[in-house]
Design a protein around this motif. Sequence first.
Motif, short mmCIF file in Angstrom:
data_model
loop_
_atom_site.label_atom_id
_atom_site.label_comp_id
_atom_site.label_asym_id
_atom_site.label_seq_id
_atom_site.Cartn_x
_atom_site.Cartn_y
_atom_site.Cartn_z
N ARG A 160 50.51 72.14 39.89
CA ARG A 160 50.21 72.68 38.56
C ARG A 160 49.97 74.20 38.62
O ARG A 160 50.32 74.93 37.70
N GLU A 161 49.40 74.63 39.73
CA GLU A 161 49.16 76.07 39.92
C GLU A 161 50.50 76.84 39.89
O GLU A 161 50.60 77.91 39.28
N ASP B 121 58.17 81.92 35.99
CA ASP B 121 59.17 82.23 34.96
C ASP B 121 60.43 81.39 35.19
O ASP B 121 61.10 80.99 34.25
N VAL B 122 60.73 81.17 36.47
CA VAL B 122 61.79 80.23 36.84
C VAL B 122 61.12 79.22 37.77
O VAL B 122 60.57 79.59 38.81
N ASP C 69 51.60 72.31 31.92
CA ASP C 69 51.22 73.62 32.48
C ASP C 69 52.34 74.65 32.40
O ASP C 69 52.10 75.83 32.62
N LEU C 70 53.55 74.20 32.12
CA LEU C 70 54.70 75.11 32.16
C LEU C 70 54.65 76.11 31.01
O LEU C 70 54.25 75.77 29.89
N LYS C 71 55.09 77.36 31.29
CA LYS C 71 55.19 78.36 30.22
C LYS C 71 56.24 77.91 29.20
O LYS C 71 57.22 77.25 29.57
N LEU D 48 62.24 72.58 26.64
CA LEU D 48 62.36 73.76 27.50
C LEU D 48 63.82 74.06 27.85
O LEU D 48 64.69 73.21 27.72
N LYS D 49 64.01 75.30 28.29
CA LYS D 49 65.31 75.70 28.82
C LYS D 49 65.50 74.96 30.14
O LYS D 49 64.61 75.02 31.00
#
Length: 272
Positions: free
Chosen positions: A58-59, A65-66, A86-88, A114-115
């Motif tokens: 998760r950290e 970003d990728v 947790d993902l941006k 998401l992308k």
Amino acid sequence: MDKIIGFIGCGNMAQAMIGGIVDSGLISSKNIYVSNPIVEQLDLVRSKYGVNITKDNREVAKVSDVLIIAVKPHICDQVIKEISHDLKDDVIFTSIAAGKTIKSLEESLGARKLKIIRTMPNTPVQVGEGMSVIANNDLVNEDDLKTIEELFGSFGRVEYLEEKFFDGATAVSGSSPACIYILIEALADSAVRAGIPRDKAYTMVAQTVKGTAEMVLETGIHPGELKDKVCSPGGTSIEAVAVLEKEGFRSAVISAIKASAQKSKELSENNN
Ligand SMILES: NC(=O)C1=CN([C@@H]2O[C@H](COP(=O)(O)OP(=O)(O)OC[C@H]3O[C@@H](n4cnc5c(N)ncnc54)[C@H](O)[C@@H]3O)[C@@H](O)[C@H]2O)C=CC1
Ligand SMILES: O=C(O)[C@@H]1CCC=N1
């Protein structure tokens, strides 16, 4: 490149990719984050490449970003569910897992839209000579593709391919290095049989395989024509070619790649 790259999983393929990226100089090792449950593997990549390491997936998800999922296909779903919240929002979510389709990745991500990049690289990325095949979902834009192309291009060649061709691509570029290593071993054993010292045999064979591949890539000449140029009439090479044809070499290779692609298809069916 000014992006944070995260790897979930730190096995053979992640280590090869990290090596390729760091050696290319595209991304500073302080911008690479890696998670894995096995501390020894983490310590190894930190000592070799100076990347950030953690046991907490998760950290890595939070900062990336990728984000590259580099675990075995059967545990992808479990790992994605663990990190999905947790993902941006604008992360480029990237999977290298054999047989894991974009649709199944979307399903694992659930409410997170998401992308997504599905890619099939190969271990030669470690020495900057990888082959990565890439497909994407509709949320990926031109800038994202440029980022991915730059990232994967830092350690080899990149080809976009419709996802329907991924089983074949997985076999041909992901798995075929295993077949080529067998060819190299067999050629080197033959050199040893001819009395050549083993260390020299591997160098001679590997350079020959590399040079032969470069001839195809750089000249664009059909491999059959290049083969014909090697075979002098009544000479040594045509004798080797005749034995390979008699022993069914081509047909063995074609069957091997068919079996590999079939396995990729089965993985897709079982993991979706
Ligand atoms: N090895 C290859 O040549 C290629 C492999 N792939 C794909 O890459 C993926 C990884 O393959 P390999 O690196 O060969 O396997 P591997 O077994 O060497 O690496 C997988 C890593 O995942 C780690 N892991 C296990 N459970 C985890 C968890 N819950 N969270 C985080 N990490 C966890 C393991 O400790 C291990 O380090 C697979 O999906 C495979 O299909 C794709 C292209 C080529
Ligand atoms: O053998 C495998 O399943 C992985 C995927 C492609 C290469 N290695």
